[in-house]
Design an enzyme around this catalytic site. Structure first.
Site, PDB file in Angstrom:
ATOM      1  N   THR A   1       0.858  -1.182   0.000  1.00  0.00           N
ATOM      2  CA  THR A   1       0.000   0.000   0.000  1.00  0.00           C
ATOM      3  C   THR A   1       0.895   1.233   0.000  1.00  0.00           C
ATOM      4  O   THR A   1       1.709   1.416   0.899  1.00  0.00           O
ATOM      5  CB  THR A   1      -0.922   0.003   1.232  1.00  0.00           C
ATOM      6  OG1 THR A   1      -1.574  -1.269   1.332  1.00  0.00           O
ATOM      7  CG2 THR A   1      -1.984   1.065   1.095  1.00  0.00           C
TER       8      THR A   1
ATOM      9  N   LYS B   1       4.364  -9.582   3.499  1.00  0.00           N
ATOM     10  CA  LYS B   1       3.043  -8.943   3.469  1.00  0.00           C
ATOM     11  C   LYS B   1       2.167  -9.746   2.504  1.00  0.00           C
ATOM     12  O   LYS B   1       1.805  -9.297   1.416  1.00  0.00           O
ATOM     13  CB  LYS B   1       3.156  -7.484   3.041  1.00  0.00           C
ATOM     14  CG  LYS B   1       1.973  -6.629   3.481  1.00  0.00           C
ATOM     15  CD  LYS B   1       2.261  -5.168   3.242  1.00  0.00           C
ATOM     16  CE  LYS B   1       1.103  -4.275   3.659  1.00  0.00           C
ATOM     17  NZ  LYS B   1       0.928  -4.220   5.111  1.00  0.00           N
TER      18      LYS B   1
ATOM     19  N   GLU C   1       4.401  -6.366  16.944  1.00  0.00           N
ATOM     20  CA  GLU C   1       3.975  -5.218  16.150  1.00  0.00           C
ATOM     21  C   GLU C   1       2.659  -4.721  16.731  1.00  0.00           C
ATOM     22  O   GLU C   1       2.289  -5.081  17.843  1.00  0.00           O
ATOM     23  CB  GLU C   1       3.803  -5.628  14.680  1.00  0.00           C
ATOM     24  CG  GLU C   1       2.872  -6.822  14.462  1.00  0.00           C
ATOM     25  CD  GLU C   1       2.910  -7.371  13.042  1.00  0.00           C
ATOM     26  OE1 GLU C   1       3.774  -6.957  12.261  1.00  0.00           O
ATOM     27  OE2 GLU C   1       2.047  -8.225  12.732  1.00  0.00           O
TER      28      GLU C   1
END
Length: 274
Positions: free
Chosen positions: A33, A146, A179
């Protein structure tokens, strides 16, 4: 809008894909993204490198990168202020079963949308984080990537919304800080900057990689660690990062309040200039 690659026509605006596409059937692919700012895709070289590396790890045939880049650059021109371009790459359509044999038509889906304006508020005011009870499973085969299998993040987001948090720290199955639900995390103790290793769980965010480069150039001693939550709660400073929000200061986690943001400010000054 959504554009999908076509062998003969290039990128065509459409909103349908084959129901046998492996992104739909198995989450077989990856995505990135991209922040668009002043009609330019920020850190595009890092996005491109990550896509290439991930496809190699997943053994997916790469698409033609030049027309993909051209399409991203074209979409970026429509955002003189800020916008977002998402690139999703699937192995393509395939038969029933896990085997990817016979899948040679890699599918690329590109979409664009407005930049989430609340990130601007987070950057200015900071964010208080919760701590999720659910933990990330250990998956060394996929750690760092990802990829399209984001069910853990969906469940974490549900927990975050139930608790009324904006985001939350997530631990892995061994109890190490990994995270947040949608960003990487850093913390500082003195002149030492820490971030999780992520060799068993989590995503190697490209903003994380960029921050690591800038922090080292600024003279911070950077360490990749496996640390329990208590270590984070003893830090002088904490901040979270992703490609869209850049750096956001953490103001509080549980009973710990963070008032220092010197590392964040220093890194932010040189974020897109070095």
């Amino acid at each position: 809008m959504v554009w999908i690659n076509d062998v003969e026509k290039g990128y065509v605006e459409q909103d349908r894909i084959d129901v046998t596409d492996r992104a739909l059937q198995y989450g077989d692919g990856c995505f990135t993204t991209v922040l668009i700012e002043h009609s330019e895709p920020r850190l595009w070289h890092l996005h491109l490198e990550r896509l290439q590396t991930t496809l190699k790890r997943l053994d997916i045939d790469p698409p033609h990168w030049s027309p993909l880049t051209d399409k991203v650059m074209s979409l970026a021109k429509g955002y003189p202020d800020k916008g977002v371009v998402k690139i999703l790459i699937s192995r393509g359509a395939g038969g029933r079963g896990y085997s990817p044999a016979g899948c040679h038509q890699t599918r690329v889906i590109i979409s664009d949308f407005a930049w989430p304006s609340f990130y601007g508020k987070w950057q200015q005011e900071g964010i208080e984080l919760g701590v999720c009870q659910q933990r990330l499973g250990l998956s060394p085969m996929l750690a760092g990537l990802k990829h399209l299998n984001r069910l853990e993040q969906v469940l974490l987001k549900q927990e975050i919304e139930r608790n009324g948090w904006l985001d939350a720290v997530v631990l892995d199955a061994n109890g190490h800080v990994a995270e947040t639900s949608a960003s990487n995390i850093f913390w500082r103790c003195g002149n030492r900057l820490y971030t999780p290793v992520l060799d068993q769980a989590g995503v190697h965010g490209l903003m994380r990689a960029h921050v690591c480069q800038q922090a080292s150039a600024l003279g911070y001693c950077l360490e990749f660690v496996k640390s329990p939550l208590d270590t984070l709660l003893c830090a002088d400073e904490a901040f979270i990062t992703n490609a869209l929000m850049a750096l956001v200061p953490v103001t509080k986690i549980q009973m710990k309040t963070y008032t220092e943001h010197s590392a964040l400010k220093a890194i932010t000054k040189r974020l897109y200039t070095c």
